[in-house]
Design an enzyme around this catalytic site. Structure first.
Site, PDB file in Angstrom:
ATOM      1  CD  GLU A 112      50.014  75.681 111.211  1.00 10.38           C
ATOM      2  OE1 GLU A 112      50.522  75.723 109.999  1.00 10.38           O
ATOM      3  OE2 GLU A 112      50.746  75.112 112.129  1.00 10.38           O
ATOM      4  NE  ARG A 169      56.012  52.843  84.639  1.00 17.45           N
ATOM      5  CZ  ARG A 169      57.288  52.567  84.919  1.00 17.45           C
ATOM      6  NH1 ARG A 169      58.127  53.393  85.016  1.00 17.45           N
ATOM      7  NH2 ARG A 169      57.472  51.307  85.330  1.00 17.45           N
TER       8      ARG A 169
END
Ligand SMILES: [Zn+2]
Length: 380
Positions: A59, A222
């Site tokens: 926010e 990975r």
């Protein structure tokens, strides 16, 4: 945009807020993944997602962006994927920030899963005269924060069991037919990419010493995507049989944690620590490492999500103790036969587990089939 009915407009902008939240995978934990979009007259004034290292909640990121662009957000609608907070944590309460910015309406996908604070932010904003709507695209927002929802109430990680299986539900060829340390692949590249996506979304990955000795895996993320904390690699190895030459140990860099019990020799503990591993000695339960103690320790380390990539013994132990929350199975078309390694010790077949799953989804991944579902609802 203005011609769309209000509920369709709400879904449109909440979808954008969800996209922003989804972009924070690997970057928000141990906080939840949250996105926020500020809209007036169909125009986005500011937007953002929460990144743990930048402190600001979504926010605040969106409010700052609107201010930087010279926009007042008075009378605007804020779309937030999770209930704005009402407490002082590392930052001030977002509910107050939205009130002070004089937004007119706040649309929230889901309320806060923490029973101690749930509803407080909404009540505070409502009391300040802001119109509140809760539940837009709720399920998608919840799926994104399953680990946070689980952790905030239990202080232990959400446990996801992942297995690649043959079409007859076996984990691996029989040890007698395999060459030592020779990797084999049951599933295709699409499923293996999906595994790296799962690893990327997890704070920790766990396997047993049997898998380390049989496969010598690296267990790294990975995916190529950024992450704030390294994926913590966890090995259950009661008497510390792990070879100093194993790939996982040789690649250790403050990201390898080995759980042992009191039978572990001090000299081996020292050599593992010298090699860059952390070793934690925990109690036994029925002659094996206590899994609740493992999960409690990981919780204390701020691990919200744990991916199990174990063998038959780890799968069986977690399933039999009812410690698995979510299951992701990848079925290949190969058949391994009766002599192959079973899915889980003490479990007749993976279909036994599949029958207990809730909210099951099945999808094709190249030549393979992914079956995913929950054993426990992290939000229940
Ligand atoms: Zn906040």
């Amino acid at each position: 945009m203005a011609s769309l009915p209000q509920d369709e407009r709400d879904e449109f902008f909440m979808l954008r807020a969800l996209q922003l939240a989804e972009q924070t995978v690997g970057l928000a934990s141990p906080n939840p993944q949250v996105g926020c979009v500020l809209v007036r007259d169909g125009n986005i004034l500011g937007e953002g997602g929460h990144l743990y290292q930048n402190f600001d909640h979504a926010e605040i990121v969106a409010l700052k962006q609107a201010a930087a662009r010279g926009h007042s957000v008075e009378g605007a609608t804020a779309y937030v994927t999770l209930e704005p907070c009402s407490h002082h944590g590392r930052t001030g309460p977002c509910a107050d920030a939205l009130i002070n910015a004089r937004v007119a309406r706040v649309v929230v996908a889901t309320s806060d899963p923490n029973p101690l604070v749930s509803g407080r932010g909404l009540q505070k904003m409502q009391a300040a005269g802001i119109e509140i709507l809760v539940g837009v695209l709720q399920q998608r927002a919840r799926d994104l924060n399953d680990p946070f929802a689980h952790f905030i109430r239990t202080r232990t990680p959400l446990v996801t069991l992942k297995s690649a299986l043959s079409s007859d539900g076996k984990l691996a060829p029989s040890p007698a037919t395999r060459l030592p340390n020779q990797p084999y692949w049951l599933t295709g590249p699409e499923a293996r990419n999906e595994v790296h996506r799962l690893r990327h979304a997890s704070d920790a990955i766990l396997t047993g010493i049997g898998t380390v000795l049989a496969d010598d895996p690296l267990l790294t993320d990975r995916s190529g995507l950024p992450r704030r904390r390294p994926l913590l690699r966890v090995v259950l190895d009661a008497s510390l049989r792990i070879p100093l030459t194993s790939q996982i140990l040789r690649s250790a860099s403050a990201d390898l944690l080995i759980f042992a019990d009191t039978s572990a020799p001090d000299s081996k503990i020292k050599s593992l620590i010298d090699a860059g591993a952390q070793v934690e000695v925990i109690p036994q339960q029925n002659g094996r490492l206590s899994l609740p103690a493992v999960l409690a320790s990981l919780g204390e380390r701020g691990v919200l999500s744990l991916l199990l990539e174990g063998g038959c013994s780890v799968n069986g132990a977690f399933l039999q103790q009812n410690l698995v929350d979510k299951v992701v199975l990848f079925y290949s078309q190969q058949i391994l036969g009766d002599q192959a390694v079973p899915f889980a010790e003490g479990i007749f077949s993976p279909s036994e587990i599949e029958q207990s799953l809730h909210r099951v989804t099945r999808a094709s991944l190249g030549p393979d089939l992914r079956v995913e579902g929950y054993l426990h609802d992290p939000w229940a």
